[in-house]
Design a protein around this motif. Structure first.
Motif, PDB file in Angstrom:
ATOM      1  N   GLU A 147       0.841  -1.199   0.000  1.00 27.93           N
ATOM      2  CA  GLU A 147       0.000   0.000   0.000  1.00 27.93           C
ATOM      3  C   GLU A 147       0.874   1.245   0.000  1.00 27.93           C
ATOM      4  O   GLU A 147       0.694   2.151  -0.830  1.00 27.93           O
ATOM      5  N   LYS A 148       1.832   1.303   0.897  1.00 28.19           N
ATOM      6  CA  LYS A 148       2.730   2.458   0.948  1.00 28.19           C
ATOM      7  C   LYS A 148       3.719   2.441  -0.213  1.00 28.19           C
ATOM      8  O   LYS A 148       4.050   3.479  -0.777  1.00 28.19           O
ATOM      9  N   PHE A 149       4.187   1.232  -0.562  1.00 18.94           N
ATOM     10  CA  PHE A 149       5.200   1.101  -1.612  1.00 18.94           C
ATOM     11  C   PHE A 149       4.667   0.215  -2.736  1.00 18.94           C
ATOM     12  O   PHE A 149       5.139  -0.895  -2.956  1.00 18.94           O
ATOM     13  N   ASN A 150       3.620   0.731  -3.419  1.00 11.81           N
ATOM     14  CA  ASN A 150       3.118  -0.018  -4.561  1.00 11.81           C
ATOM     15  C   ASN A 150       4.121   0.043  -5.711  1.00 11.81           C
ATOM     16  O   ASN A 150       5.148   0.710  -5.628  1.00 11.81           O
ATOM     17  N   GLN A 151       3.805  -0.644  -6.795  1.00  9.95           N
ATOM     18  CA  GLN A 151       4.782  -0.749  -7.880  1.00  9.95           C
ATOM     19  C   GLN A 151       5.108   0.615  -8.502  1.00  9.95           C
ATOM     20  O   GLN A 151       6.254   0.876  -8.873  1.00  9.95           O
ATOM     21  N   VAL A 152       4.117   1.477  -8.627  1.00  5.55           N
ATOM     22  CA  VAL A 152       4.377   2.803  -9.195  1.00  5.55           C
ATOM     23  C   VAL A 152       5.260   3.621  -8.264  1.00  5.55           C
ATOM     24  O   VAL A 152       6.166   4.340  -8.705  1.00  5.55           O
ATOM     25  N   LYS A 153       5.038   3.500  -6.947  1.00  5.69           N
ATOM     26  CA  LYS A 153       5.883   4.225  -5.992  1.00  5.69           C
ATOM     27  C   LYS A 153       7.321   3.723  -6.062  1.00  5.69           C
ATOM     28  O   LYS A 153       8.267   4.529  -6.022  1.00  5.69           O
ATOM     29  N   ILE A 154       7.502   2.417  -6.174  1.00  9.77           N
ATOM     30  CA  ILE A 154       8.852   1.875  -6.322  1.00  9.77           C
ATOM     31  C   ILE A 154       9.501   2.426  -7.586  1.00  9.77           C
ATOM     32  O   ILE A 154      10.695   2.764  -7.610  1.00  9.77           O
ATOM     33  N   ALA A 155       8.716   2.539  -8.661  1.00  2.55           N
ATOM     34  CA  ALA A 155       9.237   3.102  -9.912  1.00  2.55           C
ATOM     35  C   ALA A 155       9.654   4.558  -9.721  1.00  2.55           C
ATOM     36  O   ALA A 155      10.723   4.979 -10.195  1.00  2.55           O
ATOM     37  N   GLN A 156       8.829   5.346  -9.030  1.00  8.41           N
ATOM     38  CA  GLN A 156       9.153   6.752  -8.795  1.00  8.41           C
ATOM     39  C   GLN A 156      10.417   6.905  -7.944  1.00  8.41           C
ATOM     40  O   GLN A 156      11.231   7.804  -8.186  1.00  8.41           O
ATOM     41  N   ILE A 157      10.600   6.012  -6.980  1.00 10.60           N
ATOM     42  CA  ILE A 157      11.807   6.039  -6.157  1.00 10.60           C
ATOM     43  C   ILE A 157      13.029   5.710  -7.018  1.00 10.60           C
ATOM     44  O   ILE A 157      14.090   6.331  -6.875  1.00 10.60           O
ATOM     45  N   GLY A 158      12.877   4.763  -7.925  1.00 10.46           N
ATOM     46  CA  GLY A 158      13.960   4.444  -8.840  1.00 10.46           C
ATOM     47  C   GLY A 158      14.330   5.618  -9.732  1.00 10.46           C
ATOM     48  O   GLY A 158      15.523   5.908  -9.948  1.00 10.46           O
ATOM     49  N   GLN A 159      13.317   6.316 -10.248  1.00 15.92           N
ATOM     50  CA  GLN A 159      13.579   7.510 -11.071  1.00 15.92           C
ATOM     51  C   GLN A 159      14.299   8.578 -10.260  1.00 15.92           C
ATOM     52  O   GLN A 159      15.253   9.209 -10.741  1.00 15.92           O
ATOM     53  N   PHE A 160      13.855   8.797  -9.024  1.00 16.29           N
ATOM     54  CA  PHE A 160      14.507   9.763  -8.142  1.00 16.29           C
ATOM     55  C   PHE A 160      15.983   9.418  -7.962  1.00 16.29           C
ATOM     56  O   PHE A 160      16.858  10.281  -8.049  1.00 16.29           O
TER      57      PHE A 160
END
Length: 253
Positions: free
Chosen positions: A184-197
Motif C-alpha cells: 500500500e505504501k510502496f506499490n509498484q508505481v511508488k517503487i518506480a518513482q523512487i527508482g527515477q529519483f
C-alpha cells in the motif's frame, strides 16, 4: 523463508516451477532452475552457507509505442520482457548494503546511515542503491543492510532498461526486508518513482518515468503521464501471442 541449502532443495523439487513458467515460459523451467541454483551457489561462496535468504527479480522492458513521450506528458504503451535481474538476499545488522553482481569483480558497499549523494559514486550503481534507500526513507519507510548476489541477462546498453531493473529490484528488496512488503505504501508505481529519483538525483541522469514503471508493473501496460507525479497505469488485455506477435531481441553489440 529458507536458508540457502533449503532453498536449493525447494528449487530442485519443483516448488518454484510454476513461478518460473509464469515469468519465463514453460519451456524455460529447467534452465531457470539451474540459473537460480547457480546464483545461490555464488551467494554461498561470497557470504557463507546456511544464511536465511529470499529471492527477488525485476524484468527489463521495451516500449511498444510512445518512445520518450513520458518526457512530454504523453501516453506510452510498454511491456516487460522475460530477461531479468535476479537477486539472492540476506539481511545483515550492519546498516551496509553489499551487492555483488555476477561477472563483475567489484562489490557495491553502501552505508545506509549516510543517504547524501556522493560525487565519487555518480554514474555508478552504488549511487542507485543509496538513492533508492533515500527514496524509501523519504516516503516514510525503513532501510537497513543486506548482503546480495545478483545476476542479470538484461542486455546492458540495449534499450531494455538494465538500470531501471536494478533500481526496481533494490526497491523491492528494501520493501520486502525492512517494510513488511507493504504494497500500500510502496506499490509498484511508488517503487518506480523512487527508482527515477535515484537515477535523477544520485546517479545524475535526467530520465523519465517510463522505464522504471514498465519494469516495476510488468506485463503489457499503458501509462498516461499527463500528471507525471501521478501517472495513470493500465494493464492491457492484449494477448500478443494470440495475435501472432512475438518480441524479438537481437544482441547487436
Amino acid at each position: 523463508m529458507a536458508n540457502t541449502i533449503e532453498l536449493k532443495q525447494q528449487i530442485a523439487q519443483g516448488e518454484y516451477d510454476a513461478a518460473f513458467a509464469k515469468l519465463y515460459g514453460a519451456d524455460a523451467v529447467q534452465e531457470q532452475r539451474k540459473r537460480y541454483t547457480d546464483l545461490i551457489d555464488e551467494f554461498e561462496k561470497k557470504y557463507g552457507t546456511n544464511r536465511t535468504v529470499r529471492l527477488y527479480s525485476a524484468p527489463g522492458r521495451t516500449e511498444i509505442g510512445g518512445n520518450h513521450t513520458d518526457h512530454n506528458n504523453g501516453v506510452v504503451l510498454a511491456g516487460s520482457v522475460n530477461l531479468d535481474m535476479v537477486a539472492v538476499v540476506s539481511p545483515n545488522e550492519e546498516n551496509v548494503i553489499r551487492v555483488k553482481s555476477l561477472g563483475f569483480d567489484k562489490i557495491d558497499d553502501v552505508d545506509v546511515t549516510n543517504l547524501v549523494p556522493q560525487p565519487r559514486e555518480a554514474e555508478h550503481s552504488a549511487s542507485l542503491i543509496r538513492g533508492v534507500a533515500k527514496g524509501i526513507v523519504d516516503a516514510g519507510g525503513k532501510v537497513g543492510g543486506f548482503d546480495c548476489y545478483t545476476t542479470s541477462n538484461v542486455l546492458r546498453g540495449s534499450g531494455l532498461s538494465s538500470s531501471a531493473a536494478f533500481e526496481v529490484c533494490i526497491g523491492a528488496i528494501l520493501r520486502g526486508e525492512y517494510n513488511n512488503n507493504d504494497m500500500e505504501k510502496f506499490n509498484q508505481v511508488k517503487i518506480a518513482q523512487i527508482g527515477q529519483f535515484a537515477e535523477n538525483v544520485f546517479f545524475g541522469k535526467p530520465c523519465g518515468l517510463m522505464d522504471q514503471t514498465a519494469c516495476a508493473v510488468g506485463g503489457v501496460i499503458t501509462i498516461d503521464f499527463k500528471d507525471p507525479a501521478h501517472p495513470v497505469v493500465g494493464q492491457t488485455a492484449i494477448d500478443l501471442a494470440k495475435h501472432g506477435f512475438v518480441m524479438c531481441i537481437s544482441d547487436t553489440k
